[in-house]
Design an enzyme around this catalytic site. Structure first.
Site, PDB file in Angstrom:
ATOM      1  N   HIS A 190       0.801  -1.227   0.000  1.00 52.02           N
ATOM      2  CA  HIS A 190       0.000   0.000   0.000  1.00 52.02           C
ATOM      3  C   HIS A 190       0.836   1.280   0.000  1.00 52.02           C
ATOM      4  O   HIS A 190       0.286   2.375  -0.181  1.00 52.02           O
ATOM      5  CB  HIS A 190      -0.995  -0.010   1.174  1.00 52.02           C
ATOM      6  CG  HIS A 190      -2.332   0.574   0.832  1.00 52.02           C
ATOM      7  ND1 HIS A 190      -3.472   0.323   1.565  1.00 52.02           N
ATOM      8  CD2 HIS A 190      -2.715   1.411  -0.173  1.00 52.02           C
ATOM      9  CE1 HIS A 190      -4.496   0.994   1.025  1.00 52.02           C
ATOM     10  NE2 HIS A 190      -4.056   1.654  -0.031  1.00 52.02           N
TER      11      HIS A 190
ATOM     12  N   ASP B  51     -10.002  -0.717   3.709  1.00 51.76           N
ATOM     13  CA  ASP B  51      -8.816  -1.298   4.355  1.00 51.76           C
ATOM     14  C   ASP B  51      -9.160  -1.723   5.785  1.00 51.76           C
ATOM     15  O   ASP B  51      -9.989  -1.090   6.446  1.00 51.76           O
ATOM     16  CB  ASP B  51      -7.718  -0.205   4.397  1.00 51.76           C
ATOM     17  CG  ASP B  51      -6.307  -0.731   4.585  1.00 51.76           C
ATOM     18  OD1 ASP B  51      -6.118  -1.727   5.301  1.00 51.76           O
ATOM     19  OD2 ASP B  51      -5.391  -0.113   4.016  1.00 51.76           O
TER      20      ASP B  51
ATOM     21  N   HIS C 184      -6.949  -1.433   7.962  1.00 52.25           N
ATOM     22  CA  HIS C 184      -6.048  -0.545   8.703  1.00 52.25           C
ATOM     23  C   HIS C 184      -6.311   0.912   8.353  1.00 52.25           C
ATOM     24  O   HIS C 184      -6.973   1.221   7.368  1.00 52.25           O
ATOM     25  CB  HIS C 184      -4.595  -0.911   8.383  1.00 52.25           C
ATOM     26  CG  HIS C 184      -4.282  -2.362   8.567  1.00 52.25           C
ATOM     27  ND1 HIS C 184      -4.393  -3.276   7.548  1.00 52.25           N
ATOM     28  CD2 HIS C 184      -3.888  -3.047   9.664  1.00 52.25           C
ATOM     29  CE1 HIS C 184      -4.068  -4.488   8.002  1.00 52.25           C
ATOM     30  NE2 HIS C 184      -3.762  -4.379   9.287  1.00 52.25           N
TER      31      HIS C 184
ATOM     32  N   ASP D 111      -3.653   3.148   7.958  1.00 53.03           N
ATOM     33  CA  ASP D 111      -2.514   3.636   7.169  1.00 53.03           C
ATOM     34  C   ASP D 111      -2.232   5.100   7.462  1.00 53.03           C
ATOM     35  O   ASP D 111      -1.919   5.895   6.570  1.00 53.03           O
ATOM     36  CB  ASP D 111      -2.745   3.371   5.675  1.00 53.03           C
ATOM     37  CG  ASP D 111      -2.766   1.875   5.375  1.00 53.03           C
ATOM     38  OD1 ASP D 111      -2.494   1.081   6.295  1.00 53.03           O
ATOM     39  OD2 ASP D 111      -3.069   1.502   4.230  1.00 53.03           O
TER      40      ASP D 111
ATOM     41  N   HIS E  49       4.044   1.019   4.243  1.00 52.99           N
ATOM     42  CA  HIS E  49       2.654   0.742   3.807  1.00 52.99           C
ATOM     43  C   HIS E  49       1.623   1.081   4.889  1.00 52.99           C
ATOM     44  O   HIS E  49       0.438   1.160   4.584  1.00 52.99           O
ATOM     45  CB  HIS E  49       2.485  -0.717   3.320  1.00 52.99           C
ATOM     46  CG  HIS E  49       2.270  -1.723   4.417  1.00 52.99           C
ATOM     47  ND1 HIS E  49       1.518  -2.870   4.241  1.00 52.99           N
ATOM     48  CD2 HIS E  49       2.719  -1.768   5.692  1.00 52.99           C
ATOM     49  CE1 HIS E  49       1.503  -3.573   5.357  1.00 52.99           C
ATOM     50  NE2 HIS E  49       2.220  -2.937   6.246  1.00 52.99           N
TER      51      HIS E  49
ATOM     52  N   ASP F 256      -7.351  -1.906  -0.382  1.00 55.18           N
ATOM     53  CA  ASP F 256      -6.398  -2.852   0.195  1.00 55.18           C
ATOM     54  C   ASP F 256      -7.170  -4.160   0.365  1.00 55.18           C
ATOM     55  O   ASP F 256      -8.214  -4.195   1.039  1.00 55.18           O
ATOM     56  CB  ASP F 256      -5.935  -2.289   1.553  1.00 55.18           C
ATOM     57  CG  ASP F 256      -4.879  -3.137   2.231  1.00 55.18           C
ATOM     58  OD1 ASP F 256      -4.869  -4.367   2.029  1.00 55.18           O
ATOM     59  OD2 ASP F 256      -4.073  -2.562   2.993  1.00 55.18           O
TER      60      ASP F 256
ATOM     61  N   ASP G  92      -6.750  -6.531   2.180  1.00 52.77           N
ATOM     62  CA  ASP G  92      -6.942  -6.980   3.563  1.00 52.77           C
ATOM     63  C   ASP G  92      -8.165  -6.337   4.220  1.00 52.77           C
ATOM     64  O   ASP G  92      -8.534  -6.694   5.345  1.00 52.77           O
ATOM     65  CB  ASP G  92      -5.669  -6.833   4.403  1.00 52.77           C
ATOM     66  CG  ASP G  92      -5.298  -5.395   4.761  1.00 52.77           C
ATOM     67  OD1 ASP G  92      -6.197  -4.543   4.895  1.00 52.77           O
ATOM     68  OD2 ASP G  92      -4.080  -5.132   4.922  1.00 52.77           O
TER      69      ASP G  92
ATOM     70  N   GLU H 235      -1.861  -4.953  -2.156  1.00 52.13           N
ATOM     71  CA  GLU H 235      -1.536  -5.943  -1.109  1.00 52.13           C
ATOM     72  C   GLU H 235      -1.896  -7.386  -1.475  1.00 52.13           C
ATOM     73  O   GLU H 235      -2.015  -8.232  -0.583  1.00 52.13           O
ATOM     74  CB  GLU H 235      -2.165  -5.556   0.245  1.00 52.13           C
ATOM     75  CG  GLU H 235      -1.686  -4.202   0.804  1.00 52.13           C
ATOM     76  CD  GLU H 235      -0.335  -4.239   1.512  1.00 52.13           C
ATOM     77  OE1 GLU H 235       0.242  -5.332   1.671  1.00 52.13           O
ATOM     78  OE2 GLU H 235       0.147  -3.139   1.903  1.00 52.13           O
TER      79      GLU H 235
HETATM   80  C1  DIR Z   1       0.367  -1.415  10.840  1.00 45.83           C
HETATM   81  C2  DIR Z   1      -0.094  -2.324   9.700  1.00 45.83           C
HETATM   82  N1  DIR Z   1      -0.649  -0.459  11.208  1.00 45.83           N
HETATM   83  C3  DIR Z   1       1.664  -0.689  10.465  1.00 45.83           C
HETATM   84  N2  DIR Z   1      -0.583  -1.637   8.568  1.00 45.83           N
HETATM   85  C4  DIR Z   1      -1.101  -2.217   7.466  1.00 45.83           C
HETATM   86  O1  DIR Z   1       2.640  -1.384  10.159  1.00 45.83           O
HETATM   87  O2  DIR Z   1       1.694   0.527  10.470  1.00 45.83           O
HETATM   88  N3  DIR Z   1      -1.723  -1.547   6.552  1.00 45.83           N
HETATM   89  N4  DIR Z   1      -1.003  -3.508   7.281  1.00 45.83           N
HETATM   90  O3  DIR Z   1      -2.439  -2.017   5.512  1.00 45.83           O
HETATM   91 MN    MN Z   2      -3.446  -0.517   3.604  1.00 47.62          MN
HETATM   92 MN    MN Z   3      -4.421  -3.032   5.367  1.00 52.82          MN
END
Ligand code: DIR
Ligand code: MN
Ligand code: MN
Ligand code: MN
Length: 295
Positions: free
Chosen positions: A97, A120, A122, A124, A137, A222, A224, A267
């Site tokens: 991402h 998503d 998350h 991000d 990401h 994303d 996920d 992703e």
């Molecule tokens: C987590 C994971 N918040 C980080 N983030 C992801 O690494 O900052 N985002 N997987 O898609």
């Molecule tokens: Mn993401």
């Molecule tokens: Mn994500």
């Protein structure tokens, strides 16, 4: 409208190797043919060239592979900007991402008020200071808002996103600092709780209504965001996600709205996938986003 595809075989914005093969997996799942069938003029511009660091890149900060991500973002920014300039719809295949930094940087200068739908698990929304992982990401939305490492934020110059033009959907895994930021920001967040309570129809209606004043809307999807049962091929799966059907409904509503002006699907990690299921889900969602009908 004509669509231009760009692949970004980048996996250095996170820790699990393999998401660099995402663009291939998405192409093998028939993305181009699927969209062509819907009578769009479509061109595949191929992939952005990504450096392959031969040794462990010395990290000047809490950011992994900053140098490579900056260079990839610059290249993607130029390509995407050119696509928009030529009046075409940019469709970007990731990659992790972090590539959203390059695509958004290429898009924002072309709009007065770019809206973003961030699909998503998350947020991000980490920065160099707050990130527990150092993975870029987990930061692209922050960077697009002008927060974080200067080498990344300066890609946006005087065209950052505005908080009030951002809608997050499917959120269920936020770091503490991300929660804190969201509490005091003007970002709109539909967590899984809101999706459960309101249903996707209402969530999407409210999202589009909220972005009514925008002159373009970018969809950053994303994989996920989906439940790992439907999209197992992702580096950071989180249980309790958006279902395959909810996601189709979301894409169908976005198509009906005629508001989406660019998008990326990111992703997809073929190494972690089950027989390309996740890339196939991505392509099926693209079908709905571009107007496939069941009857
Ligand atoms: C987590 C994971 N918040 C980080 N983030 C992801 O690494 O900052 N985002 N997987 O898609
Ligand atoms: Mn993401
Ligand atoms: Mn994500
Ligand atoms: Mn301007």
């Amino acid at each position: 409208k004509a669509i231009s595809i760009v692949g970004v075989p980048m996996d250095l914005g996170q820790s699990r190797r393999g998401v660099d093969m995402g663009p291939s997996a998405i192409r093998y799942a028939g993305a181009v043919e699927r969209i062509e069938n819907l009578s769009y003029a479509i061109e595949d511009c191929g992939d952005i060239l990504i450096e392959r660091p031969t040794e462990k890149e010395a990290s000047p900060s809490n950011l992994k592979h900053l140098h490579t991500v900056v260079n990839a973002s610059l290249a993607l920014k130029r390509t995407v900007s050119e696509i928009v300039e030529n009046g075409k719809f940019p469709l970007v295949f990731g990659g992790d991402h972090s590539i959203a930094i390059g695509s958004l940087a290429g898009i924002t200068p072309h709009y007065e008020q770019l809206g973003v739908i961030w699909y998503d698990a998350h947020g991000d929304l980490n920065t160099e200071e707050t990130s527990p992982s150092g993975n870029i990401h987990g930061m692209p939305l922050s960077v697009a808002l002008g927060r974080g490492n200067k080498q990344l934020t300066e890609l946006f110059q005087d065209h950052p996103l505005k908080e009030e033009n951002i809608v997050l959907i499917g959120v269920r895994a936020l770091d503490e600092a991300e929660k804190e930021f969201i509490r005091t920001s003007n970002i709109t967040v539909f967590t899984m709780h809101e999706v459960d309570r309101l249903g996707m129809t209402e969530v999407m209606s409210r999202s589009l209504k909220h972005l009514e004043h925008c002159d373009g809307i970018h969809l950053s999807l994303d994989l996920d965001g989906l439940d790992p049962l439907d999209a197992p091929g992702v580096g950071t799966p989180v249980v309790g996600g958006l279902s395959y059907r909810e996601s189709h409904l979301a894409m169908e509503m976005l198509h009906e709205s005629k508001r989406i002006t660019s998008c990326e699907f990111v992703e997809v990690n073929p190494i972690l996938d089950e027989k390309n299921k996740t890339a196939e889900a991505a392509v099926a969602l693209m079908g709905s986003l571009f107007g496939e009908k069941l009857k």
